[in-house]
Write an enzyme that holds these catalytic residues in place. Structure first.
Site, mmCIF file in Angstrom:
data_model
loop_
_atom_site.group_PDB
_atom_site.id
_atom_site.type_symbol
_atom_site.label_atom_id
_atom_site.label_comp_id
_atom_site.label_asym_id
_atom_site.label_seq_id
_atom_site.Cartn_x
_atom_site.Cartn_y
_atom_site.Cartn_z
ATOM 1 N N GLN A 176 -3.475 -14.464 -8.003
ATOM 2 C CA GLN A 176 -2.796 -14.852 -9.241
ATOM 3 C C GLN A 176 -1.858 -15.987 -8.855
ATOM 4 O O GLN A 176 -0.850 -15.753 -8.170
ATOM 5 C CB GLN A 176 -2.023 -13.699 -9.855
ATOM 6 C CG GLN A 176 -1.088 -14.101 -10.991
ATOM 7 C CD GLN A 176 -1.788 -14.752 -12.177
ATOM 8 O OE1 GLN A 176 -2.942 -14.431 -12.482
ATOM 9 N NE2 GLN A 176 -1.114 -15.662 -12.851
ATOM 10 N N PHE A 186 -1.667 -8.948 -15.185
ATOM 11 C CA PHE A 186 -1.662 -9.522 -16.537
ATOM 12 C C PHE A 186 -2.886 -9.100 -17.332
ATOM 13 O O PHE A 186 -3.869 -8.620 -16.779
ATOM 14 C CB PHE A 186 -1.581 -11.054 -16.448
ATOM 15 C CG PHE A 186 -0.341 -11.515 -15.735
ATOM 16 C CD1 PHE A 186 -0.416 -12.060 -14.469
ATOM 17 C CD2 PHE A 186 0.906 -11.331 -16.321
ATOM 18 C CE1 PHE A 186 0.735 -12.449 -13.793
ATOM 19 C CE2 PHE A 186 2.057 -11.712 -15.650
ATOM 20 C CZ PHE A 186 1.975 -12.271 -14.392
ATOM 21 N N GLU A 188 -6.478 -17.424 -17.303
ATOM 22 C CA GLU A 188 -7.459 -18.410 -17.752
ATOM 23 C C GLU A 188 -8.022 -19.274 -16.630
ATOM 24 O O GLU A 188 -8.175 -20.487 -16.782
ATOM 25 C CB GLU A 188 -6.811 -19.278 -18.826
ATOM 26 C CG GLU A 188 -5.627 -20.131 -18.341
ATOM 27 C CD GLU A 188 -4.270 -19.459 -18.471
ATOM 28 O OE1 GLU A 188 -4.213 -18.221 -18.632
ATOM 29 O OE2 GLU A 188 -3.259 -20.174 -18.438
ATOM 30 N N HIS A 240 -7.998 -15.392 -26.389
ATOM 31 C CA HIS A 240 -6.848 -16.138 -25.862
ATOM 32 C C HIS A 240 -7.248 -16.950 -24.631
ATOM 33 O O HIS A 240 -6.987 -18.153 -24.532
ATOM 34 C CB HIS A 240 -5.732 -15.146 -25.507
ATOM 35 C CG HIS A 240 -4.490 -15.755 -24.978
ATOM 36 N ND1 HIS A 240 -3.394 -16.053 -25.767
ATOM 37 C CD2 HIS A 240 -4.152 -16.162 -23.725
ATOM 38 C CE1 HIS A 240 -2.454 -16.595 -25.018
ATOM 39 N NE2 HIS A 240 -2.883 -16.672 -23.778
ATOM 40 N N GLU A 241 -7.901 -16.290 -23.694
ATOM 41 C CA GLU A 241 -8.257 -16.994 -22.439
ATOM 42 C C GLU A 241 -9.291 -18.089 -22.696
ATOM 43 O O GLU A 241 -9.262 -19.149 -22.073
ATOM 44 C CB GLU A 241 -8.768 -15.984 -21.410
ATOM 45 C CG GLU A 241 -7.843 -14.809 -21.116
ATOM 46 C CD GLU A 241 -6.383 -15.192 -20.840
ATOM 47 O OE1 GLU A 241 -5.508 -14.330 -21.024
ATOM 48 O OE2 GLU A 241 -6.115 -16.342 -20.475
ATOM 49 N N HIS A 262 -7.546 -21.135 -23.922
ATOM 50 C CA HIS A 262 -6.896 -21.864 -22.823
ATOM 51 C C HIS A 262 -7.813 -22.925 -22.202
ATOM 52 O O HIS A 262 -7.328 -23.845 -21.532
ATOM 53 C CB HIS A 262 -6.481 -20.892 -21.713
ATOM 54 C CG HIS A 262 -5.082 -20.374 -21.825
ATOM 55 N ND1 HIS A 262 -3.986 -21.191 -21.974
ATOM 56 C CD2 HIS A 262 -4.600 -19.107 -21.785
ATOM 57 C CE1 HIS A 262 -2.888 -20.441 -22.025
ATOM 58 N NE2 HIS A 262 -3.227 -19.171 -21.922
ATOM 59 N N GLU A 266 1.015 -21.871 -23.977
ATOM 60 C CA GLU A 266 0.880 -20.531 -24.544
ATOM 61 C C GLU A 266 1.014 -20.443 -26.050
ATOM 62 O O GLU A 266 0.281 -19.716 -26.707
ATOM 63 C CB GLU A 266 1.866 -19.575 -23.866
ATOM 64 C CG GLU A 266 1.616 -19.400 -22.379
ATOM 65 C CD GLU A 266 0.214 -18.870 -22.039
ATOM 66 O OE1 GLU A 266 -0.172 -18.920 -20.865
ATOM 67 O OE2 GLU A 266 -0.500 -18.411 -22.960
ATOM 68 N N ASP A 305 8.543 -17.450 -12.931
ATOM 69 C CA ASP A 305 8.201 -16.046 -13.197
ATOM 70 C C ASP A 305 9.375 -15.302 -13.816
ATOM 71 O O ASP A 305 9.194 -14.414 -14.639
ATOM 72 C CB ASP A 305 7.801 -15.323 -11.898
ATOM 73 C CG ASP A 305 6.394 -15.694 -11.448
ATOM 74 O OD1 ASP A 305 5.924 -15.129 -10.455
ATOM 75 O OD2 ASP A 305 5.782 -16.553 -12.099
ATOM 76 N N TYR A 322 4.942 -17.789 -26.207
ATOM 77 C CA TYR A 322 3.736 -17.352 -26.917
ATOM 78 C C TYR A 322 4.007 -17.238 -28.416
ATOM 79 O O TYR A 322 3.348 -17.881 -29.232
ATOM 80 C CB TYR A 322 3.278 -15.976 -26.401
ATOM 81 C CG TYR A 322 2.837 -15.939 -24.973
ATOM 82 C CD1 TYR A 322 3.753 -15.911 -23.935
ATOM 83 C CD2 TYR A 322 1.484 -15.926 -24.648
ATOM 84 C CE1 TYR A 322 3.335 -15.882 -22.606
ATOM 85 C CE2 TYR A 322 1.055 -15.886 -23.324
ATOM 86 C CZ TYR A 322 1.999 -15.860 -22.321
ATOM 87 O OH TYR A 322 1.585 -15.831 -21.006
ATOM 88 N N ARG A 351 -0.325 -3.691 -14.943
ATOM 89 C CA ARG A 351 -0.114 -4.766 -15.923
ATOM 90 C C ARG A 351 1.355 -4.839 -16.304
ATOM 91 O O ARG A 351 1.907 -3.896 -16.876
ATOM 92 C CB ARG A 351 -0.994 -4.527 -17.150
ATOM 93 C CG ARG A 351 -1.024 -5.680 -18.143
ATOM 94 C CD ARG A 351 -2.059 -5.402 -19.210
ATOM 95 N NE ARG A 351 -2.026 -6.398 -20.273
ATOM 96 C CZ ARG A 351 -2.787 -6.370 -21.369
ATOM 97 N NH1 ARG A 351 -3.652 -5.370 -21.541
ATOM 98 N NH2 ARG A 351 -2.697 -7.299 -22.286
HETATM 99 C C1 LIG Z 1 9.389 -20.132 -19.787
HETATM 100 C C2 LIG Z 1 8.492 -19.529 -18.740
HETATM 101 C C3 LIG Z 1 7.821 -20.610 -17.967
HETATM 102 C C4 LIG Z 1 6.824 -20.402 -17.140
HETATM 103 C C5 LIG Z 1 6.253 -19.060 -16.862
HETATM 104 C C6 LIG Z 1 4.833 -19.252 -16.375
HETATM 105 C C7 LIG Z 1 4.151 -18.297 -15.777
HETATM 106 C C8 LIG Z 1 4.760 -16.964 -15.479
HETATM 107 C C9 LIG Z 1 3.941 -16.145 -14.513
HETATM 108 O O1 LIG Z 1 4.554 -14.898 -14.381
HETATM 109 C C10 LIG Z 1 2.498 -15.955 -14.875
HETATM 110 C C11 LIG Z 1 2.101 -15.519 -16.045
HETATM 111 C C12 LIG Z 1 0.693 -15.258 -16.295
HETATM 112 C C13 LIG Z 1 0.302 -14.841 -17.513
HETATM 113 C C14 LIG Z 1 -1.070 -14.480 -17.715
HETATM 114 C C15 LIG Z 1 -1.471 -13.958 -18.858
HETATM 115 C C16 LIG Z 1 -0.604 -13.911 -20.079
HETATM 116 O O2 LIG Z 1 -1.074 -14.894 -20.971
HETATM 117 C C17 LIG Z 1 -0.603 -12.553 -20.780
HETATM 118 C C18 LIG Z 1 0.606 -11.737 -20.384
HETATM 119 C C19 LIG Z 1 0.768 -10.481 -21.224
HETATM 120 C C20 LIG Z 1 -0.407 -9.522 -21.005
HETATM 121 O O3 LIG Z 1 -0.479 -8.877 -19.951
HETATM 122 O O4 LIG Z 1 -1.256 -9.455 -21.882
HETATM 123 ZN ZN LIG Z 2 -2.057 -17.494 -22.130
#
Ligand SMILES: CC/C=C\C/C=C\C[C@@H](O)/C=C/C=C/C=C\[C@@H](O)CCCC(=O)O
Ligand SMILES: [Zn+2]
Length: 624
Positions: A148, A279, A283, A307-308, A311, A330, A389, A397, A577
């Site tokens: 990831q 998660f 994508e 959603h994916e 992306h 997002e 993170d 979103y 998750r």
């Molecule tokens: C303002 C925040 C800016 C950047 C954060 C970017 C990434 C954060 C990192 O933790 C990764 C995230 C990955 C997300 C992947 C999938 C999400 O779209 C869905 C999350 C919720 C779910 O589990 O359904």
């Molecule tokens: Zn997303």
């Protein structure tokens, strides 16, 4: 705040303006990485990846160095052709390593191919990776590895410019042990057996991508075809259930193409990961990663796949130039995801998801999780010195998607708004942009609607924290039935509850059932007797639907109903998750009766969790 176009309100965007990114220590404003060739061996015994990366570097300005991001990488040597390169590795708080290559003369416009021999940190030290012992996989046949990289974990598996401002194509050769399949966020181009029984898989990604979209998965995987361009991969005992669950993937992809333009990534495959995946989905180009918690048996949680898929345009093709503009990835993707779901399953579903996104995901994040003046409730937050993170939440979103819905309603131009989306995606394809680039393009294409656009509170929506200055118009009838049923559970007499019509709930769609439960959770805590009736009437302890199970657990935890403790602990021990385990651990840590058991459960499960999830829950446990 990033300064791709600092001049507020101008209408002539310059998307090529280099993006400043607070989360990289690379010199991405002086040098671009255009292509990376990976030559990896996956070592399951040492739980690391070793080999080399060949970086095609292009000087954007006259310079004498290339500075790369790393994290826990062991560099074994750097050369350009036969010439050794002098380099320095310095540890940097929060962001990992600064790897500085001293190149001497590197004039603007010239290129250098830099070969870096290295290995990743072992086990959890490679923050992008989770190695899983075969005993903990679904079929216990082979060990498992998955990655990831979003937001800034790619630097733990390859020395790179770990910023979405830089995009590169890549190719790879990856060696894995006998009997294992390896897939990357790229197109497979073949494989060959090695003398020791292993396999070398070859890949090519001809589309330039940001580093956060590097991805690897390896294990005892099988595939099933969904359509000529869509396969689903999973462990043998999971793959047929997954094939059934994701039957509509091709339909979603075709619908997305109608809405957003031609699909340019050739293949759209899915891989179902182990339950520890942090998660819902990720994508990764050509190969979306999904959690097995989407497998409800009734195809009711597949909006994550929509959603994916979306992306593939919003995020992977047109990309946020840094993480302050994450809503361009997002918010746009959620908006398009719901357009896709609306076209396939009815506009009322789109409306329903927009309402629940606003009132059950965005508002609680603003008013409870962060508080209404917190920087992270800004659509475009200031992330200077922040690990992205830590800023991750539903805000980009849901506040982002609501903003696009609000603009759609203010403009009231029907299909022309979707045509604008297609032009926006075509115009900025393969680019990394900032919010102003989108805004200026909107003004450019809607000059006849300038008065409406000028009336939008841009500062309020984009840069002010808290609840947005306006609320989009929502069609409420489907949701009102859910609210009314929830209020019955909150206010009716015991006799009324004893005679409640369970078919009203059982006939609802799963999103409506989740809305009923979320609306109950939003009320004052139920009595223990009412909680027991709720579980009994709707058989909530038997559901296979993780969304319903999660909403039910939150209700019972809010009521401090002791029998829920083992149920909640089993749930967080079973899956990783973050969307589920973070809120549940939060409540278990805060409840005196469950705190110690929750801490014990978490510590026992750390070896089986992805490093990202461990970091998230550790930070929770640290808070009193
Ligand atoms: C303002 C925040 C800016 C950047 C954060 C970017 C990434 C954060 C990192 O933790 C990764 C995230 C990955 C997300 C992947 C999938 C999400 O779209 C869905 C999350 C919720 C779910 O589990 O359904
Ligand atoms: Zn997303």
């Amino acid at each position: 705040m990033c300064l791709a176009n600092a001049h507020e309100g101008s209408h002539h965007s310059a998307p090529d303006a280099l993006m400043r990114d607070a989360a990289t220590v690379s010199n991405n404003e002086e040098v671009a990485i255009r292509h990376i060739s990976l030559d990896w061996t996956v070592d399951f015994d040492r739980q690391c990846i070793y080999g080399s990366a060949l970086l095609k570097c292009e000087a954007l300005k006259d310079t004498d160095k290339v500075v790369l991001d790393g994290r826990e990488l062991a560099i074994h040597g750097i050369t350009i052709g036969d010439t050794k390169v002098d380099y320095d590795v310095e540890n940097v708080a929060v962001f990992g390593q600064r790897i500085s290559l001293k190149l001497g003369d590197f004039p603007q416009g010239s290129t250098k191919d830099v070969l870096i021999k290295y290995s990743t940190g072992e086990g959890p030290k490679a923050s992008a990776l989770q190695f899983i012992e075969k005993e903990l996989t679904a079929d216990k046949v082979k060990p498992y590895l998955y990655s990831q990289c979003q937001a800034i974990h790619a630097r733990s598996i390859v020395p790179c410019m770990d910023t979405p401002a830089n995009k590169q194509t890549y190719d790879a050769k990856v060696k894995v042990p006998e009997g294992m399949v390896c897939l990357l966020s790229a197109l497979g181009t073949g494989n060959e057996k090695t003398e020791d029984g292993g396999t070398i898989y070859s890949f090519n990604q001809p589309m330039p991508i940001a580093s956060y979209l590097f991805a690897i998965v390896a294990g005892a995987l099988e595939r099933r075809e969904i359509s000529p361009r869509c396969d689903v991969w999973a462990e043998p005992s999971v793959v047929d259930k997954a094939r059934y669950e994701f039957e509509d993937t091709e339909k979603m992809l075709a619908t997305a193409e109608e809405l957003m333009g031609k699909y340019v990534w050739s293949r759209y495959d899915l891989v179902v990961l182990p339950p520890s995946f942090p998660f819902g989905g990720m994508e990764n180009p050509c190969l979306t990663f999904v959690t097995p918690t989407l497998i409800a048996g009734d195809r009711s949680l597949t909006s994550v796949v929509a959603h994916e898929i979306a992306h593939s345009w919003t995020g992977n093709l047109v990309t946020n130039g840094n993480w302050e503009h994450f809503w361009l990835n997002e918010g746009f993707t959620v908006f398009c995801e719901r357009k896709i779901m609306g076209r396939l399953y009815g506009e009322s579903l789109r409306q329903f998801e927009n309402i629940t996104g606003w009132e059950d995901r965005m508002l609680p994040t603003i008013n409870e999780t962060f508080g209404p003046v917190h920087n992270y409730t800004r659509l475009v937050p200031d992330l200077t010195g922040v690990d992205p993170d830590d800023a991750f939440s539903t805000i980009p979103y849901e506040k982002g998607s609501a903003f696009l819905l609000y603009i759609e309603q203010q403009l009231n131009i029907g299909e022309r708004y979707e045509q604008f989306f297609r032009e926006y995606l075509a115009h900025f394809a393969q680019k990394s942009i900032a919010t102003d680039d989108w805004k200026n393009f909107l003004y450019e294409k809607m000059q006849d609607k300038k008065e409406i656009l000028d009336n939008i509170d841009w500062i309020g929506w984009l840069y002010n924290p808290g609840v947005p200055p306006n609320k989009p118009t929502f069609e409420e009838e489907l949701v009102q039935e859910c609210r009314d049923l929830a209020n019955l559970w909150g206010n009716a007499s015991d006799e009324e509850i004893a005679n409640i019509d369970v078919e009203q709930f059982n006939k609802m769609t799963s999103v409506q059932q989740v809305k009923v439960l979320d609306s109950i959770e939003a009320l004052s805590p139920l009595s223990h007797q009412r909680v027991e009736k709720l579980q009994e009437k709707y058989r909530l302890n038997e559901t296979c639907n993780c969304e319903i199970r999660f909403s039910w657990l939150l209700i019972a935890l809010k009521a401090k109903w002791t029998p829920v403790i083992p149920q909640a602990l089993a749930f967080v021990a079973e899956i990783g998750r973050v969307k589920y385990v973070k809120p549940i651990y939060t409540k278990l840590f805060a409840w005196e009766e469950s705190r110690e058991k929750a801490i014990e459960t978490f510590k026992k499960n750390i070896p089986f969790m992805h490093p990202i999830t461990v970091i998230v829950i550790n930070s929770l446990m640290a808070k009193k």
